[in-house]
Design a protein around this motif. Structure first.
Motif, PDB file in Angstrom:
ATOM      1  N   VAL A  14      -2.055   1.842  -4.870  1.00 33.30           N
ATOM      2  CA  VAL A  14      -1.133   2.974  -4.963  1.00 33.30           C
ATOM      3  C   VAL A  14      -1.919   4.252  -5.228  1.00 33.30           C
ATOM      4  N   ASN A  15      -1.695   5.245  -4.391  1.00 33.28           N
ATOM      5  CA  ASN A  15      -2.279   6.574  -4.560  1.00 33.28           C
ATOM      6  C   ASN A  15      -1.170   7.528  -4.974  1.00 33.28           C
ATOM      7  N   ILE A  16      -1.378   8.236  -6.088  1.00 36.78           N
ATOM      8  CA  ILE A  16      -0.325   9.074  -6.669  1.00 36.78           C
ATOM      9  C   ILE A  16      -0.855  10.498  -6.790  1.00 36.78           C
ATOM     10  N   THR A  17      -0.270  11.417  -6.053  1.00 37.24           N
ATOM     11  CA  THR A  17      -0.691  12.808  -6.067  1.00 37.24           C
ATOM     12  C   THR A  17       0.241  13.616  -6.964  1.00 37.24           C
ATOM     13  N   VAL A  18      -0.357  14.311  -7.943  1.00 34.83           N
ATOM     14  CA  VAL A  18       0.395  15.077  -8.934  1.00 34.83           C
ATOM     15  C   VAL A  18      -0.332  16.400  -9.171  1.00 34.83           C
ATOM     16  N   PRO A  19       0.282  17.343  -9.921  1.00 39.50           N
ATOM     17  CA  PRO A  19      -0.450  18.553 -10.276  1.00 39.50           C
ATOM     18  C   PRO A  19      -1.786  18.227 -10.936  1.00 39.50           C
ATOM     19  N   ALA A  20      -2.787  19.048 -10.694  1.00 40.48           N
ATOM     20  CA  ALA A  20      -4.155  18.754 -11.129  1.00 40.48           C
ATOM     21  C   ALA A  20      -4.302  18.711 -12.644  1.00 40.48           C
ATOM     22  N   SER A  80      11.286  18.457  -8.967  1.00 38.51           N
ATOM     23  CA  SER A  80      11.600  17.116  -9.472  1.00 38.51           C
ATOM     24  C   SER A  80      12.006  16.173  -8.342  1.00 38.51           C
ATOM     25  N   LYS A  81      11.155  16.102  -7.359  1.00 38.43           N
ATOM     26  CA  LYS A  81      11.349  15.180  -6.246  1.00 38.43           C
ATOM     27  C   LYS A  81      10.117  14.296  -6.114  1.00 38.43           C
ATOM     28  N   ILE A  82      10.307  13.154  -5.508  1.00 33.05           N
ATOM     29  CA  ILE A  82       9.182  12.273  -5.231  1.00 33.05           C
ATOM     30  C   ILE A  82       9.258  11.842  -3.774  1.00 33.05           C
ATOM     31  N   TYR A  83       8.104  11.901  -3.108  1.00 31.88           N
ATOM     32  CA  TYR A  83       7.994  11.547  -1.698  1.00 31.88           C
ATOM     33  C   TYR A  83       7.066  10.347  -1.578  1.00 31.88           C
ATOM     34  N   GLY A  84       7.438   9.390  -0.746  1.00 28.50           N
ATOM     35  CA  GLY A  84       6.608   8.209  -0.638  1.00 28.50           C
ATOM     36  C   GLY A  84       6.611   7.574   0.731  1.00 28.50           C
ATOM     37  N   ALA A  85       5.514   6.883   1.016  1.00 27.35           N
ATOM     38  CA  ALA A  85       5.403   6.059   2.222  1.00 27.35           C
ATOM     39  C   ALA A  85       4.680   4.782   1.821  1.00 27.35           C
ATOM     40  N   GLU A  86       5.197   3.662   2.284  1.00 31.80           N
ATOM     41  CA  GLU A  86       4.596   2.384   1.905  1.00 31.80           C
ATOM     42  C   GLU A  86       4.449   1.482   3.117  1.00 31.80           C
ATOM     43  N   THR A  87       3.435   0.644   3.031  1.00 32.41           N
ATOM     44  CA  THR A  87       3.259  -0.426   4.011  1.00 32.41           C
ATOM     45  C   THR A  87       3.342  -1.747   3.260  1.00 32.41           C
ATOM     46  N   ILE A  88       4.287  -2.592   3.653  1.00 34.89           N
ATOM     47  CA  ILE A  88       4.513  -3.879   3.007  1.00 34.89           C
ATOM     48  C   ILE A  88       4.013  -4.997   3.925  1.00 34.89           C
ATOM     49  N   THR A  89       3.242  -5.887   3.364  1.00 36.87           N
ATOM     50  CA  THR A  89       2.879  -7.119   4.075  1.00 36.87           C
ATOM     51  C   THR A  89       3.551  -8.274   3.350  1.00 36.87           C
ATOM     52  N   TYR A  90       4.476  -8.921   4.056  1.00 39.65           N
ATOM     53  CA  TYR A  90       5.285  -9.980   3.444  1.00 39.65           C
ATOM     54  C   TYR A  90       4.854 -11.334   3.995  1.00 39.65           C
ATOM     55  N   HIS A  91       4.576 -12.271   3.068  1.00 47.43           N
ATOM     56  CA  HIS A  91       4.088 -13.598   3.425  1.00 47.43           C
ATOM     57  C   HIS A  91       5.213 -14.610   3.261  1.00 47.43           C
ATOM     58  N   ASN A  92       5.545 -15.314   4.321  1.00 54.52           N
ATOM     59  CA  ASN A  92       6.574 -16.360   4.246  1.00 54.52           C
ATOM     60  C   ASN A  92       5.917 -17.691   3.921  1.00 54.52           C
ATOM     61  N   ASN A  93       5.874 -18.033   2.640  1.00 51.83           N
ATOM     62  CA  ASN A  93       5.294 -19.297   2.201  1.00 51.83           C
ATOM     63  C   ASN A  93       6.339 -20.402   2.092  1.00 51.83           C
ATOM     64  N   LYS A 134       0.884  -1.166   0.000  1.00 52.86           N
ATOM     65  CA  LYS A 134       0.000   0.000   0.000  1.00 52.86           C
ATOM     66  C   LYS A 134       0.923   1.217   0.000  1.00 52.86           C
ATOM     67  N   ILE A 135       0.860   2.010  -1.066  1.00 50.03           N
ATOM     68  CA  ILE A 135       1.839   3.076  -1.277  1.00 50.03           C
ATOM     69  C   ILE A 135       1.119   4.399  -1.524  1.00 50.03           C
ATOM     70  N   ASP A 136       1.618   5.446  -0.899  1.00 53.73           N
ATOM     71  CA  ASP A 136       1.180   6.819  -1.175  1.00 53.73           C
ATOM     72  C   ASP A 136       2.401   7.603  -1.611  1.00 53.73           C
ATOM     73  N   ILE A 137       2.339   8.195  -2.814  1.00 52.14           N
ATOM     74  CA  ILE A 137       3.467   9.011  -3.263  1.00 52.14           C
ATOM     75  C   ILE A 137       2.954  10.356  -3.752  1.00 52.14           C
ATOM     76  N   GLU A 138       3.834  11.342  -3.692  1.00 54.27           N
ATOM     77  CA  GLU A 138       3.507  12.675  -4.198  1.00 54.27           C
ATOM     78  C   GLU A 138       4.671  13.190  -5.024  1.00 54.27           C
ATOM     79  N   LEU A 139       4.330  13.731  -6.190  1.00 54.79           N
ATOM     80  CA  LEU A 139       5.326  14.278  -7.096  1.00 54.79           C
ATOM     81  C   LEU A 139       5.448  15.780  -6.882  1.00 54.79           C
ATOM     82  N   ASP A 140       6.653  16.251  -6.617  1.00 55.83           N
ATOM     83  CA  ASP A 140       6.961  17.676  -6.574  1.00 55.83           C
ATOM     84  C   ASP A 140       7.484  18.059  -7.956  1.00 55.83           C
ATOM     85  N   ASP A 141       6.563  18.542  -8.805  1.00 56.82           N
ATOM     86  CA  ASP A 141       6.906  18.822 -10.203  1.00 56.82           C
ATOM     87  C   ASP A 141       7.927  19.943 -10.315  1.00 56.82           C
ATOM     88  N   LYS A 142       7.811  20.948  -9.470  1.00 50.76           N
ATOM     89  CA  LYS A 142       8.701  22.113  -9.558  1.00 50.76           C
ATOM     90  C   LYS A 142      10.144  21.728  -9.249  1.00 50.76           C
TER      91      LYS A 142
END
Length: 747
Positions: A251-257, A78-91, A68-76
């Motif tokens: 994934v939620n991606i926030t960018v200029p409108a 040229s940076k990208i910011y993100g936070a993620e939650t990983i669920t890992y399954h040991n099969n 589950k990832i949320d990222i935001e693009l800083d267009d001015k």
């Protein structure tokens, strides 16, 4: 004992050619008896995880990583910011003391080891831009900036970063069947990929000040853990691509409108990001199977690229059972799409591109995506994902699940040369095709580039030829690989080499395996057997992690074709193909024995010997052969033969007799080390031709020479090996009888 009339062959040299030599020939040493030996010495031992048939075994497992990832693009900036939650399954059946995470962006960090590991040569002619970037500018640090790594309760986790890999130490071992959830927050500087070189980043348009973003490897990604090597935690040096587990992405991606976007997965909120008019076109595209529907028009894109909105908009995507995620976003994007029917479902083929890509992209891209999905599906399995996207990104060619970036645009006047158009079509076919290999048939690219690039280049060749336009395919035809395979052995490695060790990467990982599979399909196995086996491999290993052994074994298991000699030669060596004609002898029928044949003993059955009288075939140049006997055979002129036919054969047997008049023995030689079938074309005096194909096993008892006898009704004027250039023979000057004299450079 009944007397039987026999024909004995005595050689006469019509042609003797010196055995071919080549400056690049590797010494074969002692007589090589191993060309047809089974590959127990090099293939991994079958087990409960991977069977001897090449199929997954009853104990086969694979891990799962959900994001589950949320990222935001800083267009001015040229940076990208993100936070993620990983669920890992040991099969797996193993306890895990730690987890390995891939930090691929660190390959572009200031302290990256990749540039230090590369040899350098001073370029003496550089553009001002390249000189500035190379020597004057300080490089921006583009590695991951990690803000935290936390467990599900928000507590910090212990981790260690080793270049492009991060180890997370677990407080207690993770047991089989357990899952763990943790979170990572990060940011990094996006790069101008045209200046810095990378698989993703942004393209800058000086005329309007806009950027076109292609964003990948943008999040910390789980490494693969499997039965073959445990953790696949080889460093990312830049060439060997990626090994990734499957999982589900939200994934939620926030960018200029004012941006338009495509990404891996299904768009969950189209009504939030498209206008009412665009939504109407979006729905129309889902029902248009013949032509793309333009959802975001060029006029709308041109208006947006002038605005530089300060407002934001969030695009929401969900992808199930994928191994990765990619994003393309820009206010410059035109967006078109069409529906493709595959089996019982409808898939969307889409393209996003700036106005600079028109009219080429609007006319060609989405249609090429649709064709690729149909072609690849017919040879493997119906494409299972909801869409496939082609993104116009100049100087790029890269793939991710459901989305890829592709080069090729018209010039400033909108004119497209055939070379640019064909190059663009080829790269779209190739990159869209990667959805099958390795996005679904999920091989380890970090270790074995050929398993995705080579197999995909072979599939690309078939798809290009199925366009029906005589497409000029670069890779696949046997003749195209000859310059590489005949090259300096010091510059060659076996296909089965690690990605980072390959000198001529395109030829080795793309061209040679594509050619090998094409030869296997067209010349060695035949299409029916090959296609069934290849489809079996694809279906056995879709959404799984195959190894080279799984491919090799499945191709044999599903075809009843022993191919160990083929894999050993084409994939484990740098041998080349060179088959020649060394001798052609013609024989005439006579009842007069030469001196050395007078006491010939001819076996009858297993234990007895024929007592004669005999009919002899004598070499045309033999000194004891009379000139009057040098004539085409007519049975009625040879009493022994005519008596036997008339007295011993039934009327039905007589009606089925052949009527050969000319007799030849041809010796073939193999200066090249690579075993291949012998393809022979005979041209008769009347201009007609006849073709023969002798399987590779003709060499099994003699690695150097092979012989065939031709009894023909017409005199042979010419003998040609591999007349259609099907085997990648590196020296065709020794393929003909009579030998074709080479013209001098002066001539």
């Amino acid at each position: 004992m009944k007397k039987t009339t026999l024909l004995l062959l005595f050689p006469a040299f019509l042609f003797a050619q010196e055995k071919s030599t080549n400056a690049n020939t590797k010494p074969l040493g002692q007589y090589d008896t191993n060309k047809f030996s089974q590959m127990y010495d090099v293939l991994a031992t079958p087990n409960m995880f991977r069977t001897a048939s090449g199929a997954p075994g009853p104990a086969y497992y694979q891990q799962q990583a959900d994001y589950k990832i949320d990222i935001e693009l800083d267009d001015k900036n040229s940076k990208i910011y993100g936070a993620e939650t990983i669920t890992y399954h040991n099969n797996s059946p193993d306890k895990l003391d730690y987890l390995w995470i891939q930090l691929d962006q660190n390959q572009a960090a200031k302290n990256s080891q990749s540039p230090l590991a590369e040899n350098e040569k001073l370029e003496q002619v550089l553009s001002p831009n390249k000189f500035t970037n190379e020597y004057l500018k300080q490089g921006v640090d583009r590695g991951f900036k990690l803000e935290y790594v936390k467990d599900v309760k928000g507590n910090p986790m212990n981790y260690t970063v080793n270049q492009t890999m991060m180890r997370i130490d677990l407080p207690t071992p993770m047991q089989p069947g357990e899952k763990i959830t943790f979170s990572i927050k990060w940011w990094y500087n996006l790069n101008n990929y045209q200046q810095d070189g990378f698989r993703s980043g942004f393209e800058f348009f000086e005329k309007d000040g806009n950027k076109l973003y292609i964003i990948a490897q943008f999040y910390p990604r789980m490494a693969v853990y499997n039965d073959v090597e445990g953790w696949q935690n080889q460093q990312f040096w830049g060439t060997g691509e990626f090994a990734l587990p499957f999982g589900n992405f939200d994934v939620n991606i926030t960018v200029p409108a004012d941006h338009v976007m495509e990404a891996t997965g299904e768009l969950l909120n189209p009504a939030d990001v498209f206008s009412a008019a665009q939504m109407k076109r979006y729905e129309q595209a889902k029902k248009s199977f013949d032509n793309p529907v333009i959802i975001v028009t060029q006029a709308e894109a041109e208006a947006a690229e002038k605005g530089f909105s300060t407002q934001k908009k969030t695009w929401k995507f969900s992808a199930k059972n994928v191994r990765d995620f990619g994003i393309a976003t820009s206010r410059k994007f035109i967006f078109d799409a069409m529906a493709v029917k595959l089996g019982g479902k409808v898939v969307m083929a889409t393209s996003v591109y700036p106005k600079e890509a028109n009219p080429l992209w609007g006319e060609t891209s989405t249609r090429t995506v649709a064709h690729t999905l149909k072609s690849y599906s017919s040879h493997t399995f119906d494409y299972p994902y909801p869409k496939a996207v082609s993104v116009s990104a100049e100087d790029q060619g890269m793939e991710y699940p459901m989305i890829c970036w592709n080069f090729g645009r018209p010039d400033a006047n909108g004119i497209t040369s055939p070379q640019v158009k064909n190059g663009m079509i080829g790269v779209i076919v190739h990159e869209v095709g990667h959805n099958f290999f390795p996005m679904i048939v999920n091989s380890d690219e970090r270790q074995w580039s050929w398993m995705d690039e080579g197999l995909n280049s072979f599939m690309e060749y078939m798809a290009e030829q199925e366009l029906g336009t005589n497409f000029p395919s670069r890779r696949g035809p046997a003749k195209n690989i000859v310059p590489y395979m005949s090259g300096d052995q010091k510059m060659l490695e076996p296909i089965m080499s690690n990605s980072e060790s390959i000198i001529q990467f395109g030829n080795n990982a793309y061209g040679k395996p594509a050619t090998a599979l094409n030869i296997l399909r067209e010349t060695v196995m035949g299409r029916e057997l090959f296609d069934h086996a290849f489809k079996t491999y694809a279906n056995r290993w879709k959404f799984k992690h195959p190894t080279p052994e799984d491919f090799f074994r499945t191709m044999e298991d599903a075809s009843a074709f022993d191919l160990d000699w083929f894999w050993r030669g084409w994939f484990y060596s740098t041998d080349f193909v060179d088959i020649s004609i060394t001798e052609v002898k013609q024989y005439y029928v006579t009842d007069q024995a030469t001196t050395e044949l007078k006491n010939s003993k001819v076996r009858k059955g297993r234990f007895g010997e024929e007592k004669g009288p005999f009919v002899y075939l004598v070499n045309a140049s033999h000194p004891e052969l009379k000139e009057t006997d040098k004539k085409a055979l007519k049975i009625e002129e040879f009493k022994l033969l005519s008596d036997y036919v008339n007295e011993k054969l039934t009327a039905e047997e007589k009606s089925n007799l052949n009527s050969p008049k000319y007799f030849y023995e041809v010796e073939f030689n193999k200066p090249g080390g690579l075993i291949m079938p012998i393809l022979v074309e005979l041209t008769y005096e009347d201009g007609t031709t006849e073709n023969f194909k002798y399987p590779a096993q003709i060499w099994r008892k003699n690695n150097d020479t092979a012989r065939k006898v031709y009894a023909t009704a017409k005199a042979i004027k010419k003998i040609q090996i591999d007349p259609k250039l099907e085997t990648a023979d590196i020296d065709i000057t020794n393929n003909s009888w009579p030998k074709i004299e080479e013209k001098s450079k002066f001539d």
